[in-house]
Design a protein around this motif. Structure first.
Motif, PDB file in Angstrom:
ATOM      1  N   PHE A 257      37.486  25.807  51.738  1.00  0.00           N
ATOM      2  CA  PHE A 257      37.800  25.943  50.414  1.00  0.00           C
ATOM      3  C   PHE A 257      36.206  26.409  50.023  1.00  0.00           C
ATOM      4  CE2 PHE A 257      37.651  23.584  46.208  1.00  0.00           C
ATOM      5  CZ  PHE A 257      38.186  24.851  46.025  1.00  0.00           C
ATOM      6  N   HIS A 258      36.230  27.444  48.973  1.00  0.00           N
ATOM      7  CA  HIS A 258      35.270  27.766  48.506  1.00  0.00           C
ATOM      8  C   HIS A 258      35.299  27.257  46.911  1.00  0.00           C
ATOM      9  CE1 HIS A 258      34.097  31.457  51.625  1.00  0.00           C
ATOM     10  NE2 HIS A 258      34.161  30.102  52.201  1.00  0.00           N
ATOM     11  N   VAL A 259      34.789  26.484  46.697  1.00  0.00           N
ATOM     12  CA  VAL A 259      34.688  26.490  44.756  1.00  0.00           C
ATOM     13  C   VAL A 259      34.222  27.838  44.544  1.00  0.00           C
ATOM     14  CG1 VAL A 259      33.679  25.324  43.517  1.00  0.00           C
ATOM     15  CG2 VAL A 259      33.656  23.999  45.087  1.00  0.00           C
ATOM     16  N   ALA A 260      34.309  28.216  43.067  1.00  0.00           N
ATOM     17  CA  ALA A 260      33.744  29.520  42.724  1.00  0.00           C
ATOM     18  C   ALA A 260      34.274  29.631  41.100  1.00  0.00           C
ATOM     19  CB  ALA A 260      34.070  31.085  43.902  1.00  0.00           C
ATOM     20  N   GLN A 261      33.857  30.664  40.684  1.00  0.00           N
ATOM     21  CA  GLN A 261      34.280  30.658  38.627  1.00  0.00           C
ATOM     22  C   GLN A 261      34.504  31.940  38.649  1.00  0.00           C
ATOM     23  OE1 GLN A 261      34.908  29.936  36.146  1.00  0.00           O
ATOM     24  NE2 GLN A 261      33.770  28.670  35.234  1.00  0.00           N
ATOM     25  N   ASN A 262      35.296  32.495  37.679  1.00  0.00           N
ATOM     26  CA  ASN A 262      35.714  33.951  37.557  1.00  0.00           C
ATOM     27  C   ASN A 262      35.974  33.815  36.222  1.00  0.00           C
ATOM     28  OD1 ASN A 262      38.551  35.565  37.201  1.00  0.00           O
ATOM     29  ND2 ASN A 262      37.803  35.849  38.829  1.00  0.00           N
ATOM     30  N   ASP A 263      35.855  35.530  35.706  1.00  0.00           N
ATOM     31  CA  ASP A 263      36.286  35.145  34.555  1.00  0.00           C
ATOM     32  C   ASP A 263      37.396  36.127  34.207  1.00  0.00           C
ATOM     33  OD1 ASP A 263      36.087  38.110  35.328  1.00  0.00           O
ATOM     34  OD2 ASP A 263      34.276  38.902  34.003  1.00  0.00           O
ATOM     35  N   GLY A 264      38.493  36.101  34.872  1.00  0.00           N
ATOM     36  CA  GLY A 264      39.801  36.577  34.727  1.00  0.00           C
ATOM     37  C   GLY A 264      39.671  38.271  34.945  1.00  0.00           C
ATOM     38  N   THR A 265      38.632  38.171  34.976  1.00  0.00           N
ATOM     39  CA  THR A 265      38.777  40.502  35.658  1.00  0.00           C
ATOM     40  C   THR A 265      38.704  40.795  37.317  1.00  0.00           C
ATOM     41  OG1 THR A 265      36.645  40.768  35.393  1.00  0.00           O
ATOM     42  CG2 THR A 265      37.673  40.997  33.514  1.00  0.00           C
ATOM     43  N   VAL A 266      38.712  41.635  37.661  1.00  0.00           N
ATOM     44  CA  VAL A 266      38.912  42.122  39.232  1.00  0.00           C
ATOM     45  C   VAL A 266      37.562  42.837  38.895  1.00  0.00           C
ATOM     46  CG1 VAL A 266      41.016  41.402  39.744  1.00  0.00           C
ATOM     47  CG2 VAL A 266      40.050  43.907  38.863  1.00  0.00           C
TER      48      VAL A 266
ATOM     49  N   GLY B   3      35.995  45.654  42.223  1.00  0.00           N
ATOM     50  CA  GLY B   3      35.794  45.800  44.206  1.00  0.00           C
ATOM     51  C   GLY B   3      35.595  47.145  44.880  1.00  0.00           C
ATOM     52  N   SER B   4      36.176  47.347  45.640  1.00  0.00           N
ATOM     53  CA  SER B   4      35.510  48.848  46.071  1.00  0.00           C
ATOM     54  C   SER B   4      36.751  48.907  47.713  1.00  0.00           C
ATOM     55  CB  SER B   4      34.824  49.858  45.947  1.00  0.00           C
ATOM     56  OG  SER B   4      33.914  49.258  47.156  1.00  0.00           O
ATOM     57  N   GLY B   5      37.233  50.357  47.260  1.00  0.00           N
ATOM     58  CA  GLY B   5      38.440  50.438  48.380  1.00  0.00           C
ATOM     59  C   GLY B   5      39.527  49.792  48.303  1.00  0.00           C
ATOM     60  N   SER B   6      39.947  49.049  49.874  1.00  0.00           N
ATOM     61  CA  SER B   6      41.244  48.355  49.777  1.00  0.00           C
ATOM     62  C   SER B   6      40.446  46.822  49.060  1.00  0.00           C
ATOM     63  CB  SER B   6      41.309  48.134  51.210  1.00  0.00           C
ATOM     64  OG  SER B   6      40.043  47.411  52.159  1.00  0.00           O
ATOM     65  N   HIS B   7      39.569  46.790  48.970  1.00  0.00           N
ATOM     66  CA  HIS B   7      38.979  45.423  47.791  1.00  0.00           C
ATOM     67  C   HIS B   7      38.734  45.173  46.479  1.00  0.00           C
ATOM     68  CE1 HIS B   7      38.629  42.137  50.486  1.00  0.00           C
ATOM     69  NE2 HIS B   7      37.666  41.551  49.764  1.00  0.00           N
ATOM     70  N   ASP B   8      39.785  46.615  46.175  1.00  0.00           N
ATOM     71  CA  ASP B   8      39.566  46.407  45.227  1.00  0.00           C
ATOM     72  C   ASP B   8      39.437  45.553  43.892  1.00  0.00           C
ATOM     73  OD1 ASP B   8      41.878  47.381  45.340  1.00  0.00           O
ATOM     74  OD2 ASP B   8      42.426  49.195  44.070  1.00  0.00           O
ATOM     75  N   LYS B   9      40.526  45.181  43.773  1.00  0.00           N
ATOM     76  CA  LYS B   9      40.958  43.610  42.881  1.00  0.00           C
ATOM     77  C   LYS B   9      40.585  43.193  43.352  1.00  0.00           C
ATOM     78  CE  LYS B   9      44.385  46.697  40.442  1.00  0.00           C
ATOM     79  NZ  LYS B   9      46.189  46.801  40.526  1.00  0.00           N
ATOM     80  N   THR B  10      39.980  41.794  43.822  1.00  0.00           N
ATOM     81  CA  THR B  10      39.336  40.903  43.945  1.00  0.00           C
ATOM     82  C   THR B  10      38.805  40.545  43.140  1.00  0.00           C
ATOM     83  OG1 THR B  10      38.168  39.301  46.193  1.00  0.00           O
ATOM     84  CG2 THR B  10      37.107  41.539  45.428  1.00  0.00           C
ATOM     85  N   GLY B  11      38.659  38.620  42.689  1.00  0.00           N
ATOM     86  CA  GLY B  11      38.200  38.250  41.751  1.00  0.00           C
ATOM     87  C   GLY B  11      36.420  38.594  41.657  1.00  0.00           C
ATOM     88  N   ARG B  12      36.411  38.693  40.318  1.00  0.00           N
ATOM     89  CA  ARG B  12      34.661  39.138  40.284  1.00  0.00           C
ATOM     90  C   ARG B  12      34.790  37.181  40.183  1.00  0.00           C
ATOM     91  NH1 ARG B  12      31.894  42.944  37.431  1.00  0.00           N
ATOM     92  NH2 ARG B  12      34.375  44.202  37.323  1.00  0.00           N
ATOM     93  N   HIS B  13      33.757  37.352  41.157  1.00  0.00           N
ATOM     94  CA  HIS B  13      32.633  36.107  41.171  1.00  0.00           C
ATOM     95  C   HIS B  13      31.825  35.810  39.737  1.00  0.00           C
ATOM     96  CE1 HIS B  13      34.648  35.300  44.724  1.00  0.00           C
ATOM     97  NE2 HIS B  13      33.901  34.503  44.832  1.00  0.00           N
ATOM     98  N   CYS B  14      31.844  34.700  39.230  1.00  0.00           N
ATOM     99  CA  CYS B  14      30.818  34.785  37.927  1.00  0.00           C
ATOM    100  C   CYS B  14      30.127  33.557  38.641  1.00  0.00           C
ATOM    101  CB  CYS B  14      31.449  34.607  36.838  1.00  0.00           C
ATOM    102  SG  CYS B  14      32.539  35.292  36.314  1.00  0.00           S
ATOM    103  N   LEU B  15      28.655  32.794  38.283  1.00  0.00           N
ATOM    104  CA  LEU B  15      27.949  31.483  38.479  1.00  0.00           C
ATOM    105  C   LEU B  15      28.380  31.124  37.334  1.00  0.00           C
ATOM    106  CD1 LEU B  15      24.518  33.268  38.003  1.00  0.00           C
ATOM    107  CD2 LEU B  15      25.853  32.755  39.946  1.00  0.00           C
ATOM    108  N   PRO B  16      27.442  29.751  38.015  1.00  0.00           N
ATOM    109  CA  PRO B  16      29.233  28.629  37.667  1.00  0.00           C
ATOM    110  C   PRO B  16      28.922  28.432  35.761  1.00  0.00           C
ATOM    111  CG  PRO B  16      27.616  27.292  38.935  1.00  0.00           C
ATOM    112  CD  PRO B  16      27.282  29.122  38.668  1.00  0.00           C
TER     113      PRO B  16
END
Length: 154
Positions: free
Chosen positions: A63-72, A74-87
């Motif tokens: 389990f990875h604890v993380a923050q996200n701003d609701g946007t994506v 990335g690039s290539g095959s990872h182009d829609k991965t979660g945008r990690h944000c600082l807490p």
């Protein structure tokens, strides 16, 4: 679930990446939140988190604890991965400590201890951010908040 499957196959849950599944970024037909979801609707967000985690939690082994701003991002095959944000990011959409509890606790609110550790996923930050002491202070504070709110201990 058969013991040999649970002991050999698992899911790595990341709060930022799985958050986007709720919104249907990668599979709009499978979105969990209502199409007209509004960020102020915390009740709908919690409904979605409860549903998502109830399906994936039994398979979660990391389990990875993380923050996200609701946007994506990335690039290539990872182009829609979660945008990690600082807490501490003011655009962060998750109540990190509370929302982590949906992964750490079952439907009845009991701590599952289904995995051995929790961690912060910092792979999406530039090196200059990771070299700042305030980055680590905010991450460690957040991890302690998750632990304290959810009763996590070894």
């Amino acid at each position: 679930m058969k013991w040999w499957i649970r002991d050999n196959i698992g899911f790595q849950a990341d709060m930022s990446h799985t958050f986007l599944y709720l919104l249907g970024y990668n599979a709009p037909e499978d979105r969990i939140l209502k199409e007209d979801f509004q960020w102020e609707d915390r009740e709908e967000l919690e409904r979605g988190l409860k549903f998502l985690t109830s399906k994936l939690r039994p398979w979660t082994i990391d389990f990875h604890v993380a923050q996200n701003d609701g946007t994506v991002f990335g690039s290539g095959s990872h182009d829609k991965t979660g945008r990690h944000c600082l807490p501490t990011d003011p655009n962060g959409r998750l109540d990190i400590a509370k929302d982590a509890g949906y992964w750490l606790r079952d439907e009845n609110g009991n701590l599952t201890k289904a995995f051995n550790h929790i961690c912060w996923d910092g792979c999406m930050f530039p090196n200059e951010v990771m070299h700042k002491q305030e980055t680590w202070n905010s991450i460690l504070k957040t991890m302690i908040d998750v632990r304290d709110l959810n009763g996590w201990s070894e």
